[in-house]
Each structure stands twice: as C-alpha cells, then as structure tokens.
Design a protein around this motif. Structure first.
Motif, PDB file in Angstrom:
ATOM      1  N   UNK A 144       0.845  -1.194   0.000  1.00 40.50           N
ATOM      2  CA  UNK A 144       0.000   0.000   0.000  1.00 40.50           C
ATOM      3  C   UNK A 144       0.876   1.238   0.000  1.00 40.50           C
ATOM      4  N   UNK A 145       0.318   2.345  -0.504  1.00 43.73           N
ATOM      5  CA  UNK A 145       1.067   3.598  -0.548  1.00 43.73           C
ATOM      6  C   UNK A 145       0.347   4.634   0.292  1.00 43.73           C
ATOM      7  N   UNK A 146       1.092   5.298   1.134  1.00 43.41           N
ATOM      8  CA  UNK A 146       0.485   6.193   2.122  1.00 43.41           C
ATOM      9  C   UNK A 146       1.140   7.567   2.066  1.00 43.41           C
ATOM     10  N   UNK A 147       0.606   8.467   1.266  1.00 43.08           N
ATOM     11  CA  UNK A 147       1.200   9.795   1.112  1.00 43.08           C
ATOM     12  C   UNK A 147       0.620  10.813   2.100  1.00 43.08           C
ATOM     13  N   UNK A 148       1.334  11.891   2.276  1.00 44.76           N
ATOM     14  CA  UNK A 148       0.825  12.982   3.109  1.00 44.76           C
ATOM     15  C   UNK A 148       1.438  14.284   2.640  1.00 44.76           C
ATOM     16  N   UNK A 149       0.669  15.332   2.798  1.00 42.02           N
ATOM     17  CA  UNK A 149       1.200  16.662   2.510  1.00 42.02           C
ATOM     18  C   UNK A 149       0.589  17.641   3.491  1.00 42.02           C
ATOM     19  N   UNK A 150       1.397  18.582   3.943  1.00 41.86           N
ATOM     20  CA  UNK A 150       0.861  19.589   4.852  1.00 41.86           C
ATOM     21  C   UNK A 150       1.617  20.890   4.655  1.00 41.86           C
ATOM     22  N   UNK A 151       0.922  21.972   4.948  1.00 37.02           N
ATOM     23  CA  UNK A 151       1.546  23.285   4.794  1.00 37.02           C
ATOM     24  C   UNK A 151       1.081  24.224   5.880  1.00 37.02           C
ATOM     25  N   UNK A 152       1.895  25.243   6.145  1.00 36.94           N
ATOM     26  CA  UNK A 152       1.506  26.195   7.184  1.00 36.94           C
ATOM     27  C   UNK A 152       2.002  27.590   6.859  1.00 36.94           C
TER      28      UNK A 152
END
Lengths: 987, 508
Positions: A587-595
């Motif tokens: 499985x592939x588990x991506x994430x992105x976050x910004x502030x």
C-alpha cells in the motif's frame, strides 16, 4: 505548556547541571526577576560546569565560583536563557525576558524532530512536568486528560493488572484494535510494558494523518512517541524517588443486608409465590455476611526509583532501576515489577559518528483476580455463612452462584513476564547536514502463566475433576531494522530537510499451554502437571502455535520553509505486509501539509498582543492492519487456503476414532489494508506574551476498506463469512487546547491547561458491489435470560449504538409495556426495536492546573467525558425484585418492576462525568548549599479523587476501545481512590 | 579519518542494499497451520479429508437442525422459566410459528447443511489429483467418491426438508451467485444421486462399515425420501417407499433391539437396529449433549455430571399423555420427585422453588410463563453416571424400527390397513408386557401419527411427520393455528442478502 515554578523541571535541571567542587574562591549573590516580579526557582549555572543553584522564594541566589571571570547561565521555563559574564563581579542581578514564544520547543515527528513553530500537522507534546503523579500503573496513565483528542480510560479502575483503553480521534476500525502505534526511543514496539513511568521524559502524540502517514500501515490510530530520560554532560548524579500509597474503596453496589433481605422476602412473599411461614426456614441461613467486604483489603503500594546519570562531552549515560510493589485491593492479587534501563550516548570520529544504545528489561510478577467474584457479592444471599461449622467453606446451592471468598482462597492465577527491548542506533554525518543512520532493535516478551484450582474448590467438586492445573507460555519476538538518511540545510531564507528510509520488522509469536486434572494433593498447585491423572485418561489439554508476520516499508519526507513563515512538508510510505492477499500486499500512504506563520510577517509586528499565530492544513493517508491481538494485528494467514481439523470420526471400527481434516476458512486473496484519509486544519496561537496560548484543530477522517467478516454466498462457499474489505467509517471533530496563565505574581502563580475535543463517528458505508450487510447486532446480554444483543452496527449510525425496545410504562401489575413501533399489537417483536442511544462519549475534556505558592506546588487535574449513554447491566439483572430470593440491589425495592428483565432504554442512563482525578501537593524543601544533597521535595497525591456524575452505577468511566462502549457489566473491579505520599531527593 | 568515514559510509550503503534485496519478501510462512497446497502428502491425510464431512455432522445435527425441527413441533419446547430461557424470544417464536426470516437458528441450519455440502464438494474436487496407489491408500477411489456424493445428498435431503427450494451446487466457490432449484428438482437430484452411487458403497458388515454410508443406509434414506415424496415433489411414492423398505427387511441384516432403549444405550454401536448414526465420542468427537440441554440444573447430582445442565428443553403434558402407563417407552421421561445419584437425597429447586424439593410436573403453564418444575425431561439416550458434557452414545439418524413404520405407513396409505397394523404392532411389542397390550387396534391416521411420536420422540422426524399428516400448522397447547406457508422455513434473510439470486419461499 507554561509552568513557571514547576519543581520537577527544576529538579531535572539541577540533576543534569549541578555538581560540587572542592575549590571555593568567590561567592556570587544576586536577584533574578522578570519585568514584573522576582523569580523563584530560576536555574543559575556556571557555564561549562555542572555547578549551579536555583533562586529561592525571593528570587535570590548564592553561588560559589572558582573563576571570577566565569559566565553564569540563567534559565527558566518560559523565559529566554541569559548568559552573563561575571567580569569579577560578586553581585549580579538579572532580569529575564519572557520567551518570545514557548512554541520554540522541539517535538518528535517520526524519524526525527522538528521545532514546534515549523510543525504543520497536529502533534501534541506532554513533558514530565505535566504527567499525572502517584499510583501510576502504566505509562498511558501519565497522559490521561492531557491531550485534546486522546481519550484514555481505565475500564477496570485501578486493577494493577488491567490496561488502559487508548483512543485517538474516535474509533476508526470495526474489527478490533484501535490502539495507537507506540514508538519508544525511535523503535516501533509491540508493548510498552517495559517502560517505567518514571523513566519517561516526554510523550508526543501524532494525531492527524499528515503526521502519522510516515508510519504508514500502523498510523491510522495515531502514533504515541515516548522518549525516555537520558544522561547529559556533567558530573555523576544520583536521584532517588519513592512513594507509598494506600487505596480506599469509593463506590460499591448497594445490596440488601440480612435484615433488609429477609424483610424484602416477607414483604414480597405473595408476589414471589413464597409461603411466608417458610421464608425464615428456607432462606435464612443464619449469618449476616457482607460479601463485598470479605473480598477486599487495604492495599499499600510502594514504588522506588533510583537513577544514576552523568557523562562527558563525548559519552553520557543513564541507568535506572525502578521497583513497583502494587498489591491490588482485591485479596490475593498483585503486580510487582522491576524495571531496569541503561541508555548510553557516545560520540566518536570527531563527533561525526554518534551511537545511541538502550537496553531495557522488565520483570513482572503478578496474580490476577476474577471480576465475577464481585457479581457474586451482589447476588449472594446475605444470610449465607462463609464457612461451615467445621471450618470448611460453605457452598450455596443454585444456578451460577458460588462462594467467592472460597474461590479466591482456592484459585491461583499467576503470571510472570519478562520484557526486553534493546536497540542501537549509529548515525554518521557523511557530509555537513547529511546523516545516515541505522536502527537495530530486538524486542522480546516472555510470559509464563500458572493456574490452579484446588481439589476442594467448587468447580473441582462439581465436575469431579479433583483439582485443575494449567500452565501457558507466550513468546513474542520482534526484530527491527531501519535505515534512514536525512539531509538538513539552510540556504539564506530557505530551509530544507529531507528523509529517506527503509524499515523491516518481523514478528514471531510462539505459544504453548498444557493442563491436567485429578491430583492426589494440592501441594503441587500448578508446578507438577504430570502428577495429574487426566492425561492418562485422554482428557488433559495441550496446545501450541507459531505465527510469523513481516512488515516492509520504504519511506521519505521533505520539509521546506521560507523565512520561517511559509512551511511545507510532504511524505510518502510504501509498505507491504505478509498478511494480505497476493495482489494487495503493498500500500502507498502519502501525506502533505503546509503552514503559514502569520506571526512572522512584518505586518504583525504592529500587533504586539499576538506573540504567535500559525495556520496549517494537512492531508494524509494511513493504514490499519485491523484485527486484535498484540503485535499480530489482523490474524495472519487469512488470505491463504488453510486446512484444519474437524471432530474425529469412527473409521475402520466403531471405536477407532481418527482425525478429520478439511478447509478451515474461505481464503481471501484480495485481502488488503484498511485505508484512512484525513484532512486536518489547525491554528496555533499565543497572545499577550503567551499568557494565553493554544491550538485549535478540525479534522475529518474517512477509513475505507474496513476489514470485517462479511456474509458470503453459501453455497457455493463453504463458510458463511469471509474476512474482507468493505465499508467506510467517518470521524470528524474539533480539538481545542488552551494554555492560560491567570496569575503570575512573585510568590504566586497559576498555570492552567484546558483541552476539549468533540468527535462524531458514523459508519458511512457497510456494503460494496459484492458484499452487502444491512446491519450487525452484537454484544449479547448474558444468562439468565439471554436478553438479546445490545448494539446494532448499521450504515448511517455511529458504532456502539444501542438498539432495543423503547420503554413506555408499566401495567398496574408492574409488567413491562414497550412502544409498539410497528403497531402489530405485539410490543416486543424485532420490529419494535430501534436506535435508543449511544455509548461513545461525544465530548472529552481535561482541565489541568498548576498552582505555585512559594515552595508549594499544587496540581489539580480534572477530566471528563460527556454526551453518552450507559447500559447498566447490574440494574437490569439485580435491580429487579423478581430476582429474589437471589439477593438484589436496594434500588430493586424502589421501582415498580414486577416482571422478568427485558432490555430496553429503561436501563440507559446519561453517562457524562467529571473527575477530579489527580491532586498533588508538592513541597520543595529549600536545601542549603551542601556537599551531599542537591535538592529534595516531598508530595502528597490522590488519584481518582472525586467523581461528579448523574450515573447511578459504580463508575461511568467505561471502555472506549472496541465497539462495546457504555456497557457497564455485572462483573467488575471495585473502584478505588488512591492516596500516596512521596519523596524525591537528588544527590 | 576520511578513509574511515568512507569505509563506514560504504558499509552502510552495502547493508542498505542487502536489506533492500533480502527483505522485501512477503510470502507467508505457516508453522502451526497447514496450507492446501502442502496437504494430501500421506494416506492418513487423505482419509482425514474423506472423513471431514462425517466429522462435520458431529457439531451440526444436534445444533440448529435439531432445534428448528423439534422446537417447532408440539413434541419439545424451550419455555421461559422465570428469568431463564427467554433467549431473545427465539424458542417462543419457533414454538408459536412466528419465526421471522432473520432467525439465527434457521440461518445456522442452512449454513450447517451447506458447510457439509461444501466439504463434500471440496473433497470431490481434490480427489481428482490424489494418486491412491502412490500413497498406498487402503480405500477404493470410486467407492470413496460415491460415498462422498451420498453424504452430499444427505445434506441436501435436510435442505429439501427444511427449506425446499435451494441451490444445487457441486463445486466450491462457483458459481458465485447460484440460483435455486425447485423443491421437486432438489428431490429428483437427491434421488438420482442416491441411486447412482448406492451400488458402489460398502454393505453392512463389510470392514469399516460402521458410521459410514452403506447400501442399506441409502435404502433407508430413499425410503424416507419416498415416504415424504408427496410433500417434497407433489407426487406420492408409496410403492417406492415399500420397495426400499423391503430391500432392507429382506436383506435380513437388521432386527429390532430387545428393548425400546436398545438403540440409544451407551455402546449403541452394538445395536442391530441402527442403520445410520452419527458416531460420537465424549472426548474425541463431541457435539452430542441432550442431557445438558434437557436436564434441570440440579440433576447434575442425579447423574454426577461433569458440567451443570442448563434446564432448557422440556415436553408438555399433551404429548407426554400419548404414552399409556403400561407403555415401557414412558420411562424415557423424567417426572415426579427427583433424587441425587444415591437415590435418596432429594434434589431441590434453585429458582422459583429454591431450596424446596424438585418435583417435575408435566403441565407447562405457557411457553413464556413456565418455571423450573414444569415439563417432563427426555432421557431416551442413556446417561452414564459421571457423564461428561458430551455423550459417547451415537446419535441415531435412521433405524430399522423406522423402516418398518415407514413401510407400515405406506401400506396404510395404500389402504392395506391389516398389513400395516402387523408391522406397527411388531415395533410396539417390545414396549409392552403382553401382545394384547401391544396391539394398537384398528389403525387410523391419528393413531399412526401418535405411534410415530411415541416411538421416535426427539429423533428429528416429528416435523416431517406432522407436515405429512397435515397437522404441523394446527393449534396446540400454547400455539394458535398457523398459516400453511409455515410448512417450509424461510430462506434466511442473511443468505438472500449475500446471494441476490435467491428468492424467498412463498408466504414470507
């Protein structure tokens, strides 16, 4: 997290920064203050040495230095540190500036740390100064009520052998484990039993998907990163801490005593069909027994911790030994634990190579109780004697009743555990900013249990088995290899960080058990299984098993920030597990976050009231292996066609029974991860020099491909269910954390933390093209009566939804009348059942206060849960006078019921509660300068101090993991309040 | 310094590469399980797989099939006794014929039967790839295949009997959503399977015949199939029933046991009456515990039982009254004051009559309003002193007395009352002191039904008997008359949910 006069931090600072030298040349004195008042408890250290002191209640300090040109370092939580060269002065007053923001602190982000101000996902750190204190049986308990969105309950009260239920942001799986992933000093672990609560330095809670996605398939339930205390540069220090505690029973079920019982029988003789003339003869056995009281005792707990730490610039170490002697309040139960931990940090190759080594070993010795004893204490006739005239145990006659005092005496249920976690982590700086590291870890848990029922015990006599002994072992073995490469550099206003890694974990479980019966003597208890006769009769038990699973992952992350204002982070993990079907192992588990740190913008300089302001948004995908059972998660091998045994069968002759074997499961080659996608938006702020700071988060999380057992087509399949991925659970909610400093005076300060969370859970989908499930009813009510299932899991409704009849009233004869929802004239058909409540708290809150006055510190920790229903099983079964002559609750005589028990919303109660959980008063003993003692403090502490609730049962704090929330069972562990006094001293 | 650094970096890189290549393997390794592709490696494994459907019967027939076929009749009931026995109303709905399409027991029976079908299908599919010679398997492959097909037909017989219109499937996992066959088609399928395979089977007395399907067993099952043919297929087959019965009678291998209890005694493998049984063993092949379900809690002391019984199933007066006082078969019911195993110490109640003498009375106030004393308790199967939670008595599914009675009924239906009466009296004789007492007199349909009730109580035939005699939907002691569609159980809703091509039986 602003705790100004917190003695714990001071103790720690002293611990690591202080030592005594023989040479004495100059004494420096002075006063430390801030903009408003003098500051007690400020650390004053001679730079480059471990020599130091703290300011007294008036903010004055006195320190000897051997060099008149030394530099003094003044530091205090919530303030910027200041270094002041003495330049020959012997009097030095210092004014400390409050820290620009407390968000400067560092938090763990998984495979690394990050400055809080640049974090773009939802992570909360709790330091040891904020931990619960006193009779703490598990590291989880340190955090109870501290973190918004992290709900911890102890469904078995203070049973030293029971764990806590830990849930982050609601229930995100329907097939079992909702437990978060624990990382201890960088190692994903199966158990946190090896950690002494006293060895924990900080705990970071990774709540949202963008934070947890770096842990891929085990991130859905959140990640709790535990960092243990480590040594620091400086002279050796020794710290000793201890407490002694005592437990008191708080609430117990109110049952009829002898006189009330006999009166109730007489008063209700006609209703019960008893002949009044017979009552005393038949039901009065002559005694007046308070069964509950005979099962419990005053339990005195003690804990001793000794730790040694020290080091040089190249090598430091910390060694600790911790002993907990925790007898339970129930007779013959205990948990005694010895924790040992060694941690070493070492630098070599011109500081290019650092090696961190940890070895922790825990030995646990325990004896379990049986919660059923306390149900017996409710339902036993209070006139039964405990003993026969000849001194043997009296045994009552009847359905499912027994003498629990005898059972405690005649049953031995013990276990010894050994838990080891050893890890080594070398990190090499290959190029400036480029680090290559390896983590090698080994976790091992060995358990051996022993169980014995004496020849004279009731089960032995009834079944004629003449004693029963069993032993069981469990061996868990986890190997971990992780390789990471990180690169961190700043180029002008640009700061970049990158991480790439590989992870391999292999889990093995081996179990063995054996049992035997028919012993000549009780002398062996469980220590001589072969002495029983049942093995010769073919009736002894034996079992063993071995399971192996592996997890393999590749992961990476990049962080970028511009001018400390514009923040971006992205990560991905590709992970595979042996447990899934051939086509879906990975499985592939991506994430992105910004502030955006608005506070860093120029235009905010004109708004001095705002000291910190950041908005952030994150999206992350995580997985869950579903299933229950310690480190195995989802049971392995479910994608394979396995063959297993059926009943043996006659073959060849009528008396020759041979094995039968056939398919044992519908294999599912498409079995795959549960996948959760979560969107999180948050704001971090600090106002008025951080007198008021806080965090607000909103999230929505969807877990799809829920692993569950679905009905299959029978035929053509052999089994009527298959473990497969269908359905979606949705949780959304809001979390608010506020840190306030209402009072900040010279001698008196008050720091307050308020956290609040709201979570809404709904089963959004329960079907797909292939598998349909309209609903599942679960959690049956027990005999007598087997009144049906308590909950219904259905699309559109939250988990733990009570499903049953609606109470309408009673007939004149006290018989039930329920709402006849389908209008068919029968008020208790299946169609008259409906959704009648929910057992999951919608709101959780914590309110933590630290009040300093002079050398006194008072901690008041409240927590509560709100907006849920409790099904009171004790009331259903024992709040009913029809149960006489079985003993009943006093409340049975106050209600109009004259009918057999039925399950309906009549027995649902509002469960909301507030607990004043931990109250601790600490006195920091002002220790004059001396060669021996660095610091000392004493405290008194209470746990589970007060409960405020409208719930009529024993305790509204019930299980919140799994799917059976708000079910208050008949059997239980008694609830207690613990009081302890303790001492900490540093040498 | 630099070389050292390079060396370490190199070693790290190498370790990384090694790890990446070695540690991406996600094949599962089993230790305490066996995978299908490593099974069938020796003869015992093949025998074990052949016997798996037999072993499946142990845990199945005394469960849901027994409960739905008996508790829906007037012969057995599980009343609510005060706080005990409500059990979500399951037993009350069965008794009153108000069951819904979502009953756990009905679904359990369906799953249990098809589990058996699936095990047979699996083995028949596996059988192709097994080399009997190479593994030196001491069995004939054709015979094993034939017997497995007969076993499958046996499970289909119960599906036919309980649910009627059910899918006929001969492969595991295909087709995924099989359509139903009509009840008539299912009947014909079973008949054909039994007849096609009968000749390949063992005969009674051949080595290893006990507990297995024999040619005689198939005749007994055919007789039962034909006896109920009118219900199952719309066409009566009395002559075929007689012919099948005659093959057994004329074969001379079976006889009635000397006493009515002979077929049910401990060690009943020595009975010459039993034709097909489920072979149980208290330790090795569990699943048979009538004593646990039918006795009062305190009767643990009457038989020194290992486990406490749970006071569930009783029989009400109207059925108990079918037995004449001089009918020895009345001994299969416990009634009156009860004593411990010493025969002297009175047992006492624990519930409504707590600590008062336990006296069993035949009257049952109502299915929802009973108490611990009410209803007689069946002890047809001998319970040994000190019995475990499972009995070793083999559970009788087909026996010679029934062969005689089936033939008698077929003759009676064909108008040959005198010949029928001879057979009925032949079965009755052992239960009475004199021939005169044993004579049932001129047969009527009601007499025949009552006699079957007396002889075969608790043997899983009452429901099919009542339906065949048109009495199943009649009113009885705590049940009003029910609609004729109740003669079939509904297709369980859970099955319709899983397989959309299933259609509900008419009336539900």
């Amino acid at each position: 997290m602003m705790h100004r006069y917190n003695p714990w931090l001071v103790v720690c600072l002293l611990l690591f920064n202080t030592h005594f030298l023989w040479a004495q040349t100059i004494t420096v004195t002075g006063k430390v203050s801030d903009a408003k008042a003098t500051l007690p408890g400020v650390s004053v250290v001679v730079k480059g040495t471990q020599r130091g002191t703290t300011t007294n209640a008036d903010g004055n300090y006195s320190l000897t230095v051997d060099n008149p040109n030394s530099t003094l370092v003044f530091s205090f939580v919530g303030y910027d540190s200041q270094e002041v060269p003495l330049n020959g002065r012997t009097n030095l007053d210092v004014r400390l500036a409050e820290a620009a923001n407390t968000l400067q602190e560092v938090v763990a982000v998984g495979y690394g740390t990050q400055r809080r101000e640049t974090v773009t996902s939802s992570i909360t750190r709790v330091g040891q100064e904020n931990f619960n204190k006193g009779y703490i049986t598990s590291p989880n308990q340190l955090l109870q009520g501290k973190v918004a969105g992290l709900a911890i309950t102890r469904p078995a009260g203070n049973d030293p052998n029971a764990g806590a239920a830990v849930i982050i942001r609601g229930i995100n799986t329907v097939n079992g484990s909702s437990a978060p992933l624990y990382i201890v000093d960088g190692v994903p672990v199966s158990s946190i039993a090896q950690i002494a609560p006293n060895d924990v330095e900080t705990v970071d809670v990774l709540k949202d998907g963008s934070a947890a996605a770096i842990y891929g398939t085990r991130g859905t339930n959140g990640v709790i990163i535990i960092t243990t205390k480590r040594g620091k540069d400086g002279a050796p220090t020794v710290d000793y801490s201890t407490f002694v505690g005592v437990e008191q029973i708080t609430r117990r079920p109110e049952v009829l005593n002898r006189d009330e019982y006999l009166k109730a029988l007489n008063d209700n003789a006609a209703f019960l069909g008893l002949n009044p003339a017979d009552i005393n003869r038949t039901y009065d056995f002559g005694s007046n027994t308070d069964w509950f009281k005979l099962l419990v005792r005053d339990a005195v707990q003690q804990q001793h911790t000794i730790s040694m730490a020290g080091g040089t610039a190249k090598t430091n170490y910390r060694i600790s030994l911790n002993y907990q002697g925790f007898p339970g309040v129930v007779n013959n139960t205990f948990k005694n634990t010895l924790f040992g931990r060694i941690s070493v940090n070492h630098r070599a190759l011109n500081d290019k190579l650092s090696v961190q080594l940890n070895v922790a070993n825990t030995f646990i010795n325990r004896a379990f109780t049986n919660y059923g004893y306390f149900e017996q204490a409710i339902n036993l006739n209070p006139t039964y004697p405990v003993y026969n005239p000849d001194g043997s145990f009296y045994q009552p006659n009847g359905f499912a009743i027994y003498n629990p005092v005898a059972a405690i005496d005649q049953t031995t249920n013990e276990r010894k555990d050994k838990v080891t976690l050893a890890s080594v982590r070398p990190v090499l700086e290959v190029l400036p900013g480029l680090l290559v590291g390896t983590t090698l870890a080994l976790e091992r848990e060995d358990r051996i249990g022993g169980y014995y029922e004496t020849k004279g015990s009731r089960p032995s006599i009834e079944s004629g088995r003449n004693g029963f002994a069993s032993r069981s072992t469990l061996f868990d073995y986890t190997k971990t290899l992780e390789l990471t490469t990180t690169y961190d550099r700043s180029f002008g206003e640009h700061t970049v960080g990158a991480l790439a890694g590989y992870s391999y974990q292999n889990f093995i479980r081996e179990t063995f058990d054996a049992s035997n019966s028919f012993f000549l003597t009780d002398a062996f208890t469980y220590n001589n299984l072969g002495a029983g006769a049942y093995n010769a009769l073919g009736r002894a038990g034996m079992g063993s098993g071995k399971y192996e699973t592996s997890l393999v992952a590749f992961f990476g992350r990049v962080n970028y920030s511009y001018a400390n204002k514009y923040l971006l982070s992205a990560s991905v993990r590709r992970e595979g597990s042996t447990k899934f079907g051939a086509n879906y192992k990975w499985g592939t588990f991506p994430a992105i976050s910004g502030g955006w740190r608005i506070a860093g913008e120029d235009f905010m300089k004109s708004v001095p009231a705002v000291s910190e302001l950041k908005v952030r948004v994150g999206y992350g995908v995580t997985g869950n292996q579903g299933g229950t059972g310690d480190n195995l998660g989802l049971a392995p091998y479910q994608s394979l066609q396995l063959y297993g045994p059926g009943a043996k069968y006659a073959f060849g002759s009528a008396t020759n029974y041979v094995d039968t074997y056939g398919p044992s499961v519908n294999p599912n080659p498409d079995l795959r991860w549960e996948t959760k996608a979560e969107l999180n938006a948050g704001i971090d702020f600090g106002l008025f020099n951080n007198r008021l700071s806080g965090t607000i988060d909103y999230y929505v999380r969807n877990t799809r491909d829920l692993i569950y057992s679905y009905g299959t087509q029978v035929p053509p399949f052999i089994f009527n269910s298959i473990t497969t991925n269908v359905g979606t659970l949705r949780n959304n909610g809001i979390e608010v954390t506020l840190n306030v400093v209402p009072i900040q005076k010279e001698k008196f300060s008050w720091n307050s933390n308020l956290n609040f969370s709201y979570n809404k859970n709904v089963l959004a989908k329960f079907s797909n093209d292939q598998y349909k499930r309209s609903f599942v009813d679960y959690s049956g009510l027990p005999a007598p009566g087997n009144l049906g299932n308590v909950y219904r899991l259905q699309e559109g409704y939250p988990v733990a939804s009570f499903y049953g009849k609606r109470f309408k009233g009673f007939t004149d004869q006290g018989k039930w009348i329920f709402e006849d929802l389908d209008g068919d004239g029968n008020d208790r058909s299946d169609k008259d059942k409906t959704f009648i409540g929910n057992g999951t708290p919608k709101f959780n809150a914590g309110f933590n206060n630290t009040i300093n006055y002079g050398n006194f510190t008072l901690n008041l920790y409240f927590r509560g849960a709100f907006g849920f229903d409790i099904l009171n099983l004790k009331n259903i079964y024992y709040g009913n006078r029809k149960y006489l002559p079985t003993n009943v609750l006093r409340s049975a005589l106050d209600n109009p019921i004259r009918d057999d028990p039925q399950y309906s919303d009549y027995y649902l109660e509002k469960g909301s509660y507030v607990k004043l959980d931990n109250v601790t008063l600490t006195y920091n003993i002002p220790v004059p300068q001396n060669k021996y003692v660095r610091n000392a403090s004493v405290f008194v502490s209470a746990l589970n101090t007060l409960t405020f609730t409208g719930y009529s049962g024993i305790d509204p704090e019930l299980n919140i993991s799994g799917l059976e929330h708000g079910r208050d069972n008949r059997d239980y562990y008694p609830r207690t309040r613990s009081l302890s006094v303790g001492l900490n001293v540093g040498f | 310094m630099k070389t050292q650094l390079n060396r370490i970096a190199g070693a790290t890189t190498l370790a990384l590469l090694l790890a990446l290549s070695a540690c991406t393997d996600l094949e599962e390794k089993t230790y305490s399980q066996v995978q299908a592709n490593t099974f069938y490696r020796n003869k015992d494994e093949v025998i074990a797989a052949f016997l798996r459907p037999f072993g499946h019967m142990c845990g199945t027939f005394f469960g849901a099939p027994w409960l739905i076929n008996e508790l829906s009749t007037e012969e057995a009931a599980w009343p609510q006794k005060g706080r005990h026995g409500y059990d979500n109303g399951d037993w009350q709905r069965l008794h009153r014929h108000t069951w819904t399409t979502e009953e756990g027991q009905t679904n359990g029976a369906w799953n249990g039967y098809y589990y058996g079908v699936g095990l047979c299908n699996r083995f028949l599919q596996d059988l192709d790839g097994i080399d009997f010679k190479a593994l030196a398997i001491p069995l004939d492959k054709d015979q094993i295949a034939a017997e497995t097909r007969v076993m499958r037909a046996w499970f289909y017989f119960w599906l036919l009997n309980d649910f009627g219109n059910v899918p006929i499937v001969e492969k595991v996992a295909e087709p995924v959503n099989p359509p139903q066959a009509t009840r008539k088609e299912v009947f014909e399928y079973i008949e054909k399977e039994l007849k096609d395979n009968q000749a390949k089977l063992l005969k009674k007395g051949d080595t290893g015949w006990y507990g297995r399907w024999t040619q005689e067993g198939v005749d007994a099952l055919l007789a039962r199939l034909y006896l109920n043919a009118e219900v199952y297929s719309g066409t009566a087959r009395w002559d075929d029933c007689i012919a099948a019965a005659d093959r057994i009678i004329n074969g001379g291998k079976y006889s009635l046991d000397a006493t009515w209890q002979g077929p049910f005694k401990l060690g009943n493998e020595s009975s010459n009456e039993n034709i097909f049984v489920i072979a149980y063993d208290e330790k090795l092949a569990g699943g048979f515990g009538p004593h646990q379900r039918q006795l009062h809690y305190q009767m643990q002391k009457k038989y020194n039982l290992e486990g406490q019984p749970y006071n569930g199933i009783v029989t009400e007066k109207s059925f108990y009254d079918l037995y004449a006082k001089n009918d020895k078969r009345i001994e299969q019911w416990l009634v009156g004051p009860q004593f411990a195993s010493d025969g002297k110490t009175p047992l006492v109640g624990t519930e409504e009559f707590r600590d008062q003498p336990l006296v069993i009375v035949p009257e049952v106030t109502g299915i929802a309003t009973s108490n611990e004393r009410e209803g007689v308790r069946n002890v047809k199967y001998e319970i040994r002193l000190g019995a475990l939670n499972n009995l070793s008595n083999d559970m009788v599914m087909l026996r010679y007395a029934d062969v005689l009675m089936m033939k008698a009924e077929s003759l009676f239906r064909k108008g040959q009352e005198p010949a029928a009466r001879v057979l009925v009296n032949q079965v009755r004789r052992r239960s009475f002191a004199t021939e005169k007492d044993a004579d049932i007199g001129v047969l009527t349909a009601q007499k025949l039904l009552d006699e079957r009730g007396r002889e075969f109580a608790y043997e899983l035939v009452r429901r099919m008997d009542l339906i065949r005699f048109g009495k199943f939907t009649d009113a009885w002691w705590d049940k009003p008359a029910s609609q004729p569609f109740r003669n079939l159980f509904p297709i369980p809703q859970a099955q319709i949910n899983a397989n959309p091509s299933l259609k509900q039986n008419p009336g539900y």
